[in-house]
Design a protein around this motif. Structure first.
Motif, PDB file in Angstrom:
ATOM      1  N   ASP A   1      38.857  38.487  34.015  1.00 40.33           N
ATOM      2  CA  ASP A   1      40.008  39.380  33.876  1.00 40.33           C
ATOM      3  C   ASP A   1      41.274  38.814  34.513  1.00 40.33           C
ATOM      4  N   THR A   2      41.324  37.488  34.700  1.00 41.80           N
ATOM      5  CA  THR A   2      42.459  36.861  35.376  1.00 41.80           C
ATOM      6  C   THR A   2      42.923  35.637  34.609  1.00 41.80           C
ATOM      7  N   VAL A   3      44.238  35.426  34.607  1.00 41.16           N
ATOM      8  CA  VAL A   3      44.827  34.213  34.056  1.00 41.16           C
ATOM      9  C   VAL A   3      45.405  33.437  35.241  1.00 41.16           C
ATOM     10  N   TYR A   4      44.971  32.193  35.401  1.00 38.47           N
ATOM     11  CA  TYR A   4      45.445  31.342  36.490  1.00 38.47           C
ATOM     12  C   TYR A   4      46.488  30.365  35.939  1.00 38.47           C
ATOM     13  N   ILE A   5      47.507  30.088  36.737  1.00 37.95           N
ATOM     14  CA  ILE A   5      48.616  29.230  36.319  1.00 37.95           C
ATOM     15  C   ILE A   5      48.864  28.200  37.418  1.00 37.95           C
ATOM     16  N   ARG A   6      49.026  26.931  37.012  1.00 42.91           N
ATOM     17  CA  ARG A   6      49.331  25.879  37.988  1.00 42.91           C
ATOM     18  C   ARG A   6      50.304  24.865  37.368  1.00 42.91           C
ATOM     19  N   ASP A   7      50.936  24.092  38.225  1.00 42.55           N
ATOM     20  CA  ASP A   7      51.861  23.037  37.810  1.00 42.55           C
ATOM     21  C   ASP A   7      51.062  21.757  37.598  1.00 42.55           C
ATOM     22  N   SER A   8      51.169  21.182  36.424  1.00 46.33           N
ATOM     23  CA  SER A   8      50.369  19.992  36.111  1.00 46.33           C
ATOM     24  C   SER A   8      50.804  18.753  36.890  1.00 46.33           C
ATOM     25  N   LYS A   9      52.021  18.741  37.411  1.00 44.11           N
ATOM     26  CA  LYS A   9      52.513  17.567  38.145  1.00 44.11           C
ATOM     27  C   LYS A   9      51.915  17.447  39.539  1.00 44.11           C
ATOM     28  N   TYR A  10      51.440  18.540  40.100  1.00 42.66           N
ATOM     29  CA  TYR A  10      51.003  18.571  41.497  1.00 42.66           C
ATOM     30  C   TYR A  10      49.978  17.487  41.818  1.00 42.66           C
ATOM     31  N   LEU A  11      48.949  17.360  41.027  1.00 42.76           N
ATOM     32  CA  LEU A  11      47.876  16.414  41.343  1.00 42.76           C
ATOM     33  C   LEU A  11      48.217  14.966  41.008  1.00 42.76           C
ATOM     34  N   ARG A  12      49.333  14.738  40.331  1.00 44.37           N
ATOM     35  CA  ARG A  12      49.751  13.355  40.063  1.00 44.37           C
ATOM     36  C   ARG A  12      50.255  12.660  41.318  1.00 44.37           C
ATOM     37  N   ASN A  13      50.651  13.430  42.318  1.00 44.05           N
ATOM     38  CA  ASN A  13      51.107  12.874  43.586  1.00 44.05           C
ATOM     39  C   ASN A  13      49.876  12.666  44.467  1.00 44.05           C
ATOM     40  N   PRO A  14      49.564  11.417  44.826  1.00 49.46           N
ATOM     41  CA  PRO A  14      48.364  11.165  45.626  1.00 49.46           C
ATOM     42  C   PRO A  14      48.385  11.826  47.008  1.00 49.46           C
ATOM     43  N   ALA A  15      49.566  12.233  47.473  1.00 49.19           N
ATOM     44  CA  ALA A  15      49.654  12.906  48.773  1.00 49.19           C
ATOM     45  C   ALA A  15      49.183  14.361  48.686  1.00 49.19           C
ATOM     46  N   ASN A  16      49.091  14.916  47.487  1.00 49.20           N
ATOM     47  CA  ASN A  16      48.671  16.305  47.308  1.00 49.20           C
ATOM     48  C   ASN A  16      47.156  16.389  47.135  1.00 49.20           C
ATOM     49  N   THR A  17      46.583  17.411  47.722  1.00 55.52           N
ATOM     50  CA  THR A  17      45.139  17.611  47.613  1.00 55.52           C
ATOM     51  C   THR A  17      44.839  18.815  46.722  1.00 55.52           C
ATOM     52  N   PRO A  18      43.782  18.743  45.935  1.00 48.14           N
ATOM     53  CA  PRO A  18      43.435  19.867  45.061  1.00 48.14           C
ATOM     54  C   PRO A  18      43.253  21.189  45.814  1.00 48.14           C
ATOM     55  N   ALA A  19      42.709  21.143  47.007  1.00 52.68           N
ATOM     56  CA  ALA A  19      42.462  22.371  47.770  1.00 52.68           C
ATOM     57  C   ALA A  19      43.752  23.090  48.148  1.00 52.68           C
ATOM     58  N   ASN A  20      44.858  22.364  48.200  1.00 49.84           N
ATOM     59  CA  ASN A  20      46.130  22.969  48.596  1.00 49.84           C
ATOM     60  C   ASN A  20      47.046  23.263  47.415  1.00 49.84           C
ATOM     61  N   GLN A  21      46.576  23.023  46.205  1.00 52.56           N
ATOM     62  CA  GLN A  21      47.430  23.232  45.035  1.00 52.56           C
ATOM     63  C   GLN A  21      47.767  24.711  44.865  1.00 52.56           C
ATOM     64  N   PRO A  22      49.056  25.025  44.763  1.00 56.51           N
ATOM     65  CA  PRO A  22      49.437  26.423  44.522  1.00 56.51           C
ATOM     66  C   PRO A  22      48.983  26.870  43.125  1.00 56.51           C
ATOM     67  N   ILE A  23      48.347  28.012  43.083  1.00 56.54           N
ATOM     68  CA  ILE A  23      47.880  28.583  41.812  1.00 56.54           C
ATOM     69  C   ILE A  23      48.251  30.059  41.804  1.00 56.54           C
ATOM     70  N   LEU A  24      48.915  30.475  40.726  1.00 56.38           N
ATOM     71  CA  LEU A  24      49.236  31.890  40.543  1.00 56.38           C
ATOM     72  C   LEU A  24      48.080  32.554  39.808  1.00 56.38           C
ATOM     73  N   ALA A  25      47.808  33.788  40.158  1.00 57.98           N
ATOM     74  CA  ALA A  25      46.774  34.568  39.474  1.00 57.98           C
ATOM     75  C   ALA A  25      47.420  35.836  38.932  1.00 57.98           C
ATOM     76  N   VAL A  26      47.296  36.039  37.631  1.00 60.27           N
ATOM     77  CA  VAL A  26      47.866  37.210  36.966  1.00 60.27           C
ATOM     78  C   VAL A  26      46.716  37.983  36.311  1.00 60.27           C
ATOM     79  N   PRO A  27      46.620  39.280  36.562  1.00 54.34           N
ATOM     80  CA  PRO A  27      45.580  40.038  35.860  1.00 54.34           C
ATOM     81  C   PRO A  27      45.762  39.889  34.346  1.00 54.34           C
TER      82      PRO A  27
END
Length: 68
Positions: free
Chosen positions: A24-50
């Motif tokens: 019952d949820t739609v998750y949204i994320r920025d595709s560029k985030y993980l292209r930066n090697p300094a960013n970790t998947p665990a810290n990726q901002p994700i929006l959740a919309v019912p």
């Protein structure tokens, strides 16, 4: 759970969002985030919309008038 999908409007672009429909949820994320090697998947901002609010969210995000 479904997989992440890139918007069809972002064909040929590096600047896009990805969505994942799960239960019952739609998750949204920025595709560029993980292209930066300094960013970790665990810290990726994700929006959740019912899922029930998904159409309203899209209307607001695209500045379209609401359905009547």
């Amino acid at each position: 759970m479904s997989t992440w999908r890139k918007s069809s409007y972002s064909t040929g672009s590096d600047h896009c969002v990805e969505v994942k429909f799960a239960d019952d949820t739609v998750y949204i994320r920025d595709s560029k985030y993980l292209r930066n090697p300094a960013n970790t998947p665990a810290n990726q901002p994700i929006l959740a919309v019912p899922a029930a609010d998904w159409d309203n969210f899209l209307q607001l995000a695209t500045n379209r008038p609401p359905h009547k």
